[in-house]
Scaffold this motif. Structure first.
Motif, PDB file in Angstrom:
ATOM      1  N   CYS A  41     -64.567  13.681  -2.471  1.00  0.00           N
ATOM      2  CA  CYS A  41     -64.918  14.138  -3.821  1.00  0.00           C
ATOM      3  C   CYS A  41     -65.164  15.633  -3.908  1.00  0.00           C
ATOM      4  N   HIS A 174     -71.836  20.546  -4.936  1.00  0.00           N
ATOM      5  CA  HIS A 174     -71.558  19.241  -4.327  1.00  0.00           C
ATOM      6  C   HIS A 174     -71.493  19.331  -2.801  1.00  0.00           C
ATOM      7  N   GLU A 244     -67.807   6.801  -9.774  1.00  0.00           N
ATOM      8  CA  GLU A 244     -66.609   7.360  -9.185  1.00  0.00           C
ATOM      9  C   GLU A 244     -66.883   8.025  -7.850  1.00  0.00           C
ATOM     10  N   LYS A 245     -68.132   8.111  -7.432  1.00  0.00           N
ATOM     11  CA  LYS A 245     -68.461   8.868  -6.231  1.00  0.00           C
ATOM     12  C   LYS A 245     -67.851   8.283  -4.980  1.00  0.00           C
ATOM     13  N   THR A 248     -62.231   8.937  -2.935  1.00  0.00           N
ATOM     14  CA  THR A 248     -61.884  10.188  -2.280  1.00  0.00           C
ATOM     15  C   THR A 248     -60.960  11.012  -3.136  1.00  0.00           C
ATOM     16  N   GLU A 249     -61.030  12.329  -2.941  1.00  0.00           N
ATOM     17  CA  GLU A 249     -60.111  13.234  -3.605  1.00  0.00           C
ATOM     18  C   GLU A 249     -59.261  13.899  -2.555  1.00  0.00           C
TER      19      GLU A 249
END
Length: 249
Positions: A41, A174, A244-245, A248-249
């Motif tokens: 994230c 973050h 949504e945490k 993965t991004e």
């Protein structure tokens, strides 16, 4: 996103593109650039997409590859089917042509992750992967690899020696300083070239470089803002939904 935000974002990715090019000065041939982060994230996938778009806008042939064979993101980000992709090609090379998909962005193609395999690290670190990237290097001016977070699995470190350099994504408000340092040390231990750090998710109206909460990143080289732009691609909001945490991004 407002028109003003869109302008700042486009300019930021142009600056990022220019800095990457300068960082690779002296390197011969077409380039393989890996994008990663310390944890989930932090915006590495949207950064990969926008960087690929930015390079494609210079009339260079670009291939964006989703190398996250565990929790892939690019297929959903780009609204593409993911039936045949990287994992399938590594098992059966005859699927290569089928796995490379054109996009609505001129000069930009994408290879999704394909089916999720039981042995991602072994596939990514295999001789087949090395051979595949060298084959693709002969066709594309730039190959962008979207890879898993360094501190989560070994995949990014395994892939790093196959690239010409690694771009590291840090997300404002973050990312944890200790996690970033740990991931950086892993990449340095693997003796890979770190091209720089992208400070992602910064509000251009608030600034942020070298002040307040962002001061802890001052030792890192920040390149741009990570909002996403154009062609229907956009990044996650600055304060994502808690549900949504886990993604993965």
């Amino acid at each position: 996103m407002t028109q003003k935000d869109d302008f700042f974002t486009q300019e930021a990715y142009k600056t990022l593109r220019s800095n990457v090019i300068f960082s690779l000065t002296g390197e011969e041939g077409n380039k393989i650039i890996q994008v990663t982060s310390a944890m989930m994230c932090e915006g590495k996938s949207i950064t990969s997409v926008n960087l690929a778009i930015s390079f494609a806008q210079t009339d260079r042939k670009v291939l964006l590859i989703d190398c996250d064979l565990r929790r892939p993101k690019l297929a959903s980000l780009l609204s593409m089917g993911a039936n045949v992709g990287l994992s399938n090609v590594l098992v059966d090379h005859t699927l290569l042509e089928q796995a490379i998909l054109p996009t609505k962005v001129p000069n930009l193609s994408v290879m999704t992750s394909g089916e999720i395999p039981p042995n991602p690290s072994e596939l990514l670190g295999s001789k087949r992967m090395t051979a595949l990237l060298e084959e693709l290097r002969q066709v594309y001016h730039y190959i962008i690899l979207d890879t898993p977070p360094v501190n989560m699995v070994t995949d990014a470190v395994v892939l790093a020696p196959m690239s010409d350099g690694v771009l590291f994504v840090v997300r404002a408000r973050h990312s944890d300083k200790g996690s970033v340092r740990e991931a950086t040390e892993q990449l340095e231990y693997a003796k890979v070239k770190i091209l720089g750090y992208v400070l992602n998710g910064v509000d251009p109206e608030r600034g942020g470089y070298g002040s307040g909460k962002y001061r802890k990143y001052k030792k890192y080289k920040g390149y741009g803002y990570g909002y996403g732009y154009g062609y229907g691609y956009s990044s996650p909001p600055s304060n994502p939904d808690p549900k949504e945490k886990g993604k993965t991004e």
